[in-house]
Design a protein around this motif. Structure first.
Motif, mmCIF file in Angstrom:
data_model
loop_
_atom_site.group_PDB
_atom_site.id
_atom_site.type_symbol
_atom_site.label_atom_id
_atom_site.label_comp_id
_atom_site.label_asym_id
_atom_site.label_seq_id
_atom_site.Cartn_x
_atom_site.Cartn_y
_atom_site.Cartn_z
ATOM 1 N N HIS A 46 34.497 55.475 29.608
ATOM 2 C CA HIS A 46 35.369 56.238 28.866
ATOM 3 C C HIS A 46 36.677 55.766 28.570
ATOM 4 C CE1 HIS A 46 35.725 59.569 25.954
ATOM 5 N NE2 HIS A 46 36.970 59.285 26.643
ATOM 6 N N PRO A 47 37.361 55.087 28.951
ATOM 7 C CA PRO A 47 38.669 54.001 28.856
ATOM 8 C C PRO A 47 38.651 52.715 27.235
ATOM 9 C CG PRO A 47 38.832 54.709 30.855
ATOM 10 C CD PRO A 47 37.932 54.513 30.576
ATOM 11 N N GLU A 48 37.295 52.041 27.773
ATOM 12 C CA GLU A 48 36.703 51.302 26.905
ATOM 13 C C GLU A 48 35.865 52.279 25.420
ATOM 14 O OE1 GLU A 48 35.851 48.034 27.443
ATOM 15 O OE2 GLU A 48 34.448 48.148 25.356
ATOM 16 N N VAL A 49 36.261 53.524 25.752
ATOM 17 C CA VAL A 49 35.816 53.839 24.136
ATOM 18 C C VAL A 49 36.987 53.526 22.918
ATOM 19 C CG1 VAL A 49 35.297 55.779 22.313
ATOM 20 C CG2 VAL A 49 34.065 55.343 24.591
ATOM 21 N N GLY A 58 43.423 40.545 28.713
ATOM 22 C CA GLY A 58 44.279 41.779 28.657
ATOM 23 C C GLY A 58 45.032 41.638 29.751
ATOM 24 N N ILE A 59 45.873 40.872 30.656
ATOM 25 C CA ILE A 59 46.739 40.891 31.059
ATOM 26 C C ILE A 59 47.380 40.219 30.647
ATOM 27 C CG2 ILE A 59 47.772 40.289 33.404
ATOM 28 C CD1 ILE A 59 45.285 40.138 34.754
ATOM 29 N N ASN A 60 47.108 38.091 29.817
ATOM 30 C CA ASN A 60 48.001 38.025 28.865
ATOM 31 C C ASN A 60 48.588 38.145 27.849
ATOM 32 O OD1 ASN A 60 48.454 35.369 28.018
ATOM 33 N ND2 ASN A 60 46.848 34.309 27.865
ATOM 34 N N PHE A 61 47.848 39.234 27.433
ATOM 35 C CA PHE A 61 48.308 39.974 25.970
ATOM 36 C C PHE A 61 49.362 40.453 26.674
ATOM 37 C CE2 PHE A 61 43.891 39.990 23.856
ATOM 38 C CZ PHE A 61 44.251 38.921 23.154
ATOM 39 N N ILE A 62 48.990 42.127 27.661
ATOM 40 C CA ILE A 62 50.650 42.423 27.937
ATOM 41 C C ILE A 62 51.836 41.959 27.816
ATOM 42 C CG2 ILE A 62 51.256 44.081 29.929
ATOM 43 C CD1 ILE A 62 48.961 44.961 30.270
ATOM 44 N N VAL A 63 51.744 40.466 29.244
ATOM 45 C CA VAL A 63 52.916 39.809 29.371
ATOM 46 C C VAL A 63 53.347 39.431 28.272
ATOM 47 C CG1 VAL A 63 53.746 37.685 30.787
ATOM 48 C CG2 VAL A 63 51.740 38.428 31.527
ATOM 49 N N THR A 64 52.716 38.320 26.917
ATOM 50 C CA THR A 64 53.099 38.124 26.050
ATOM 51 C C THR A 64 53.807 39.148 24.871
ATOM 52 O OG1 THR A 64 50.673 36.668 25.872
ATOM 53 C CG2 THR A 64 52.777 36.980 23.336
ATOM 54 N N ILE A 65 53.235 40.103 25.192
ATOM 55 C CA ILE A 65 53.829 41.158 24.295
ATOM 56 C C ILE A 65 55.462 41.666 25.419
ATOM 57 C CG2 ILE A 65 54.270 44.036 23.403
ATOM 58 C CD1 ILE A 65 50.973 43.474 22.626
ATOM 59 N N ALA A 111 37.164 49.011 38.246
ATOM 60 C CA ALA A 111 36.193 49.931 37.852
ATOM 61 C C ALA A 111 34.832 49.409 37.569
ATOM 62 C CB ALA A 111 36.407 51.341 37.589
ATOM 63 N N LEU A 112 34.084 48.538 36.413
ATOM 64 C CA LEU A 112 33.298 48.116 36.244
ATOM 65 C C LEU A 112 32.899 47.291 37.293
ATOM 66 C CD1 LEU A 112 31.266 48.144 33.991
ATOM 67 C CD2 LEU A 112 32.550 45.854 33.069
ATOM 68 N N THR A 113 34.274 46.228 37.348
ATOM 69 C CA THR A 113 33.376 45.044 38.506
ATOM 70 C C THR A 113 33.321 45.789 39.420
ATOM 71 O OG1 THR A 113 35.940 44.406 37.534
ATOM 72 C CG2 THR A 113 35.081 43.078 39.224
ATOM 73 N N VAL A 114 34.131 46.812 40.213
ATOM 74 C CA VAL A 114 33.566 47.677 41.506
ATOM 75 C C VAL A 114 32.249 47.645 41.362
ATOM 76 C CG1 VAL A 114 34.033 48.978 43.194
ATOM 77 C CG2 VAL A 114 36.304 47.821 42.399
ATOM 78 N N GLY A 115 31.623 48.477 40.328
ATOM 79 C CA GLY A 115 30.563 48.655 40.375
ATOM 80 C C GLY A 115 29.710 47.695 40.377
ATOM 81 N N LEU A 121 44.599 49.682 29.072
ATOM 82 C CA LEU A 121 44.296 50.356 28.936
ATOM 83 C C LEU A 121 42.705 48.412 30.112
ATOM 84 C CD1 LEU A 121 42.774 52.222 26.429
ATOM 85 C CD2 LEU A 121 43.667 53.300 28.794
ATOM 86 N N VAL A 122 42.407 47.852 29.296
ATOM 87 C CA VAL A 122 41.876 47.139 30.221
ATOM 88 C C VAL A 122 42.223 46.641 31.592
ATOM 89 C CG1 VAL A 122 41.430 45.192 30.111
ATOM 90 C CG2 VAL A 122 40.918 46.014 28.044
ATOM 91 N N LEU A 123 43.509 46.743 31.834
ATOM 92 C CA LEU A 123 44.418 46.490 32.829
ATOM 93 C C LEU A 123 43.586 47.453 34.327
ATOM 94 C CD1 LEU A 123 45.890 44.861 34.465
ATOM 95 C CD2 LEU A 123 47.577 46.305 34.368
ATOM 96 N N PHE A 124 43.406 48.683 33.635
ATOM 97 C CA PHE A 124 43.553 49.493 34.829
ATOM 98 C C PHE A 124 41.954 49.671 34.308
ATOM 99 C CE2 PHE A 124 47.696 50.336 34.713
ATOM 100 C CZ PHE A 124 47.834 50.336 35.424
#
Lengths: 350, 617
Positions: B248-251, B169-176, B209-213, B202-205
């Motif tokens: 939810h953001p995953e959707v 996700g980070i890679n795509f943001i920087v690329t764009i 949360a999933l990682t923490v959980g 969305l992935v970035l944010f």
């Protein structure tokens, strides 16, 4: 075009939908035929949103079908380049504003209903029952009445009954579709909801939150009887003597076996509220065995000899010495004669 | 498959090439292949679930195995099929659409893929020792109580693949942000690139949360903490919050790229520019923002109280507004166009009514009062399959037919495409429409059996029949791929003749450095602009010159294997402390690779001007 989406077709569609929704499912299980206060409120919103949505869907499909019929590429049009339209400000505003209005139409009754169904300010004036969710059965303790039971929940019709719910193990969810929506039963906090049945009946309840292998078998019944019958039932339950020796000799033997096998370590008869397993006070009056089996002696013997085959993962398996067929039959005889009240599921029309 | 592997030969060399590749196109294909594999696994699990529910009190599989099936079906489909398949498309197409030679961090891109892949392998290896069985949402306390190591595999598998997704996700943001071709302003980016961008945000944010959980769950299960253990003062509801703040953001991480795909296909096959481009971009942002604000609508029945429920209900309904804007803009893209209907377009056109139904049942669910009935029932199962299958899977299949000639230089067979479409489409509605009614008729989700005489027999039977239709459709599509591989019709660069965006301006499949010369972008739909002015190709933005490319590397694979070994160690050290050796060895391998990567200078290589000129495009 008219022929396909003409008035008669639309009318037919809506009436078919209404028919489907009105007559669908088993009447004491389905949410589509509400028989209680919470289910009524939910049904109002289900209908409101369904009709709005069908309206929106018809509009979308009308544009869709017209577009596909009119603007499909025709023969000899291979080199035709349509006008490259950037957009249309007016149209964009229309299809932004109309959905906002529709959302508001749904939002207002939703918020009102949400507060209405969470209102427990009058709880003191009504019947209060402590509900405990367990893998895979339900425990009911009638506050201030010294009445304890499990699996079959008796309530008076036409009156709000407040449920204070807590789980003893994992998260469960308490759901009686035809009377009310569901509420989770958590291990950490007491959740309160109220139910109110309009008419007498035996309503089927379900656990709706995955709680282990026998999640799908964690059924219970809500037995709504008239207020007079309810009073009678409470009095009958209160007058139970747990020490009473049955008249029948087989049942007597069963009672001795029941005690000898330490069944009392987990189960109670009478109003003792603490229990690891279901309270058996009115076992003989129950509408089901283990929540799912027809209440016959054969089923009870089956359950007693091998609970695992009936409810995988239950906590009764291997908690007592293996029973012979005869022993199981005697215990079954004893348990089935525990019939303290004339008020049974039959009184509610089961 | 691509030109640069031609100078090597032999199976070993080809394999090495794929294991070490940092080319975004090859990584895209790896994602697609791995995602397809997991999709078939998840589909098989779904079929087993539907066979179990074909009749009341069926005993096809046991209760314990059933719970493993539903858990693995959900987890596999969301994390290891839908997400990576979309990431494969983004990886392949997005750099081409913005006229870039690769993504910003090619090494990281490769690492992201291998982490996802080994995460998926890890999760599925649990089948041999007992799979997770607490549902794909893995709610505590059930997940804490689950015996064996199933849930541990869930935790470690998702942690590995989640790290991969986050870095992609980070890679795509920087690329764009950094690598758009000259002239490609933000408001000239194709919608698929836009949705890739917003999805990556969305992935970035969401993924942290999933990682923490997952970390808290890992510590609870493996190291004796009690974050979720009520008996020791923990709180199991926290898991639900963390899970849904991600979940939810995953959707939207899934559905926004799907929207992007349709926004590319509709203009191409109606020969019109996208109607209301600005509104579409704005709606995408609005959906993403609201998508973050509404997680608690998964928790209406948890007992959060009427204030929270009301706020989350109204916020959820609000999402219908930007989504509606999108639906109408797509319809008006078609309006007045010259519409060609082929397989790619069939999936796209089928999406509109299917997703409209899914979106509308979403609004119905948002009404918390009614949700007390829908929640955790088959109504929800019906709803989210209308969204995920009717939206995401339809988009993936549309995208496959649309971009297949670009990626592999051959057209998928149209006849088989249509057969697959119709069987899958009919099966899909048979399977899931009836489930809305099953839910309201009193059938909760995740039910191993339903009892006789509860009025649920007919609906479940119809649903299962539909599942067989869908299976047939998928099989036809798989056969189509093999047929096309051998005998498919060859495709030119602008495969459909009406391509509008930059990916159609290069060869099919593209040369490995994508473009000989950076294209000059003069507006939205740059290729279309050039074609309308009678040019056959893009105007170059730079003179022909040598091209700098990154070197391949085996380090991402070895690093991932290290973390994979360490994960096994974490899981089994609960049984025997000797497994800590695996933790240390695995971590040492992973960290060692990082060290090598940090200390060794790798400047990549240059393709000479002569070679660039020689390559055909």
């Amino acid at each position: 075009m008219k022929g396909w989406m003409g008035k008669s077709k639309v009318f037919f569609l809506i009436s078919a939908m209404a028919l489907l929704m009105a007559g669908c499912g088993r009447e004491n299980l389905t949410a589509l035929d509400p028989k209680g206060y919470g289910a009524d409120r939910a049904m109002d919103l289900i209908l409101l949103t369904t009709f709005i949505m069908i309206g929106v869907f018809i509009i979308v499909m009308a544009i869709y079908v017209i577009t596909l019929v009119r603007f499909r590429k025709k023969k000899g049009q291979e080199d035709y380049i349509p006008e490259q339209v950037e957009g249309n400000h007016k149209l964009e505003v229309i299809w932004t504003v109309i959905p906002i209005i529709l959302v508001l139409v749904i939002a207002v009754p939703t918020v009102l209903g949400t507060f209405d169904l969470a209102d427990d300010s009058n709880a003191d004036e009504h019947v209060n029952i402590e509900v405990t969710g367990n893998q895979y059965w339900w425990h009911f303790n009638y506050a201030g009445e010294e009445v304890v039971t499990s699996q079959d929940l008796y309530i008076p019709t036409g009156e709000r009954v407040y449920l204070n719910m807590l789980s003893s193990d994992v998260t469960h969810s308490f759901w009686i579709p035809s009377i009310s929506g569901k509420m989770d039963v958590n291990p950490e906090n007491v959740n309160t909801m109220y139910i109110e049945a309009h008419e007498e009946g035996v309503y089927w309840g379900k656990c709706a939150e995955l709680c282990g292998p026998s999640h799908s078998l964690m059924d219970f019944k809500v037995i709504a009887v008239s207020p007079e019958e309810y009073e009678q039932w409470v009095a009958d339950m209160q007058s139970v003597d747990p020490e009473e020796v049955p008249e029948d000799s087989v049942a007597q033997e069963g009672q001795e076996l029941f005690e000898a096998n330490n069944c009392m370590n987990c189960h109670a008869i009478g109003s003792s509220p603490a229990a690891i397993g279901p309270n058996l006070t009115n076992f003989g009056d129950r509408s089901t065995i283990a929540g799912i089996l027809e209440p016959t002696k054969e089923h009870l013997v089956e359950w007693l000899t091998d609970p695992e085959s009936v409810k995988p993962g239950n906590k009764m398996t291997d908690q007592y010495p293996a029973l012979s067929e005869d022993e199981a039959e005697s215990i079954a005889e004893y348990l089935l004669q525990l019939q303290p009240s004339e008020i049974t599921p039959e009184s509610a029309g089961n | 498959m691509s030109v640069n592997s031609a100078h090597k030969s032999g199976f070993g060399a080809t394999l090495w090439d794929w294991l070490t590749t940092v080319d975004h196109k090859k990584i895209g294909i790896l994602y697609l292949a791995a995602g397809a594999f997991f999709f078939l696994l998840g589909g098989l699990e779904a079929l087993i679930i539907r066979i179990q529910l074909i009749s009341p009190q069926n005993d096809f599989i046991s209760a314990g195995l059933y719970n493993e099936m539903i858990t693995m079906h959900g987890t596999t489909m969301i994390f290891f099929a839908a997400t990576p398949l979309l990431f494969g498309l983004m990886n392949y197409i997005m750099p081409l659409q913005i006229g870039a030679r690769d993504v910003a961090f090619p090494f990281l891109n490769s690492l992201g893929f291998w982490l996802f892949f080994f995460g998926g392998i890890m999760l599925n290896l649990s089948w041999f020792t007992g799979a997770p069985d607490a549902g794909w949402t893995n709610y505590a306390p059930l997940s804490l109580q689950s015996p064996g190591h199933g849930v541990d595999f869930y935790v470690m598998g998702l942690q590995l693949s989640g790290a991969g997704t986050l870095m992609s996700g980070i890679n795509f943001i920087v690329t764009i942000v950094l690598m758009r071709a000259p002239g490609m302003t933000y408001m000239r980016m194709p919608l698929f690139t836009w949705t890739t961008f917003v999805t990556s945000i969305l992935v970035l944010f969401a993924f942290p949360a999933l990682t923490v959980g997952l970390f808290l769950m890992m510590f609870d299960r493996m190291f004796g903490t009690a974050f979720f253990d009520v008996a020791l003062g923990g709180n199991s509801i926290i898991w639900q919050h963390l899970f849904w703040i991600f979940g939810h953001p995953e959707v939207y991480i899934l559905i926004l790229p799907a929207f992007g795909v349709f926004s590319e296909i509709l203009p191409t096959f109606s020969k019109k520019r996208l109607f209301g481009y600005t509104a579409m971009v704005f709606a995408t942002f609005l959906i993403a923002f609201l998508g973050f604000m509404v997680w608690a609508h998964h928790m209406f029945t948890v007992g959060l109280g009427p204030v929270a429920n009301s706020i989350f209900a109204v916020a959820t309904m609000a999402i219908a507004v930007p989504t509606g804007i999108k639906i109408f803009n797509w319809l008006f893209t078609l309006w007045g166009g010259s519409i060609t209907i082929n397989s790619a377009m069939l999936w796209t056109l089928a999406f509109i009514p299917s997703f409209t139904i899914g979106g509308m049942t979403g609004v119905m669910l948002a009404s918390s009062v009614a949700d007390y009935q829908y929640h955790d029932s088959y109504f929800v199962v019906g709803h989210f399959h209308y969204v995920i299958v009717g939206g995401v899977v339809f988009a993936l299949l549309a995208a496959m037919h649309y971009w297949w000639p670009k990626m592999f230089g051959r057209y998928l067979h149209e006849g088989m495409g249509k057969l697959a479409f119709w069987t899958f489409f009919i099966g899909f509605h048979l399977t899931f429409f009836i489930q809305h009614f099953l839910g309201l008729m009193g059938m909760p989700r995740r039910y191993w059996v339903f009892l006789e005489d509860q009025g649920l027999d007919a609906g479940n039977l119809i649903s299962t029949i539909g599942a067989f239709f869908m299976t047939f459709g998928v099989l036809v599509f798989v056969i189509n791929i093999f047929y096309t591989w051998k005998k498919g019709e060859k495709a030119p660069g602008d495969a459909w003749g009406t391509g509008r965006t930059l990916e159609w301006a290069t060869a099919s499949p593209p040369i490995h450095f994508n473009f000989k010369q950076m294209p000059l972008v003069r507006g939205l739909d740059p290729l279309w602009i050039e074609k309308m002015e009678g040019n056959n190709k893009m105007t170059p933005a730079e003179p022909m010159d040598e091209i700098h490319m990154p070197n391949g590397s085996i380090l991402p694979l070895i690093m991932t294997i290290g973390f994979f070994i360490a994960s096994y160690g974490f899981i089994y050290q609960v049984d025997h402390k000797a497994w800590l050796i695996a933790v240390y060895v695995g971590m040492a391998i992973g960290m060692g690779c990082m060290l090598i990567r940090s200390l060794r200078d790798d400047h990549g290589y240059h393709i000479s001007k002569e070679e660039v000129e020689r390559e055909g495009d």
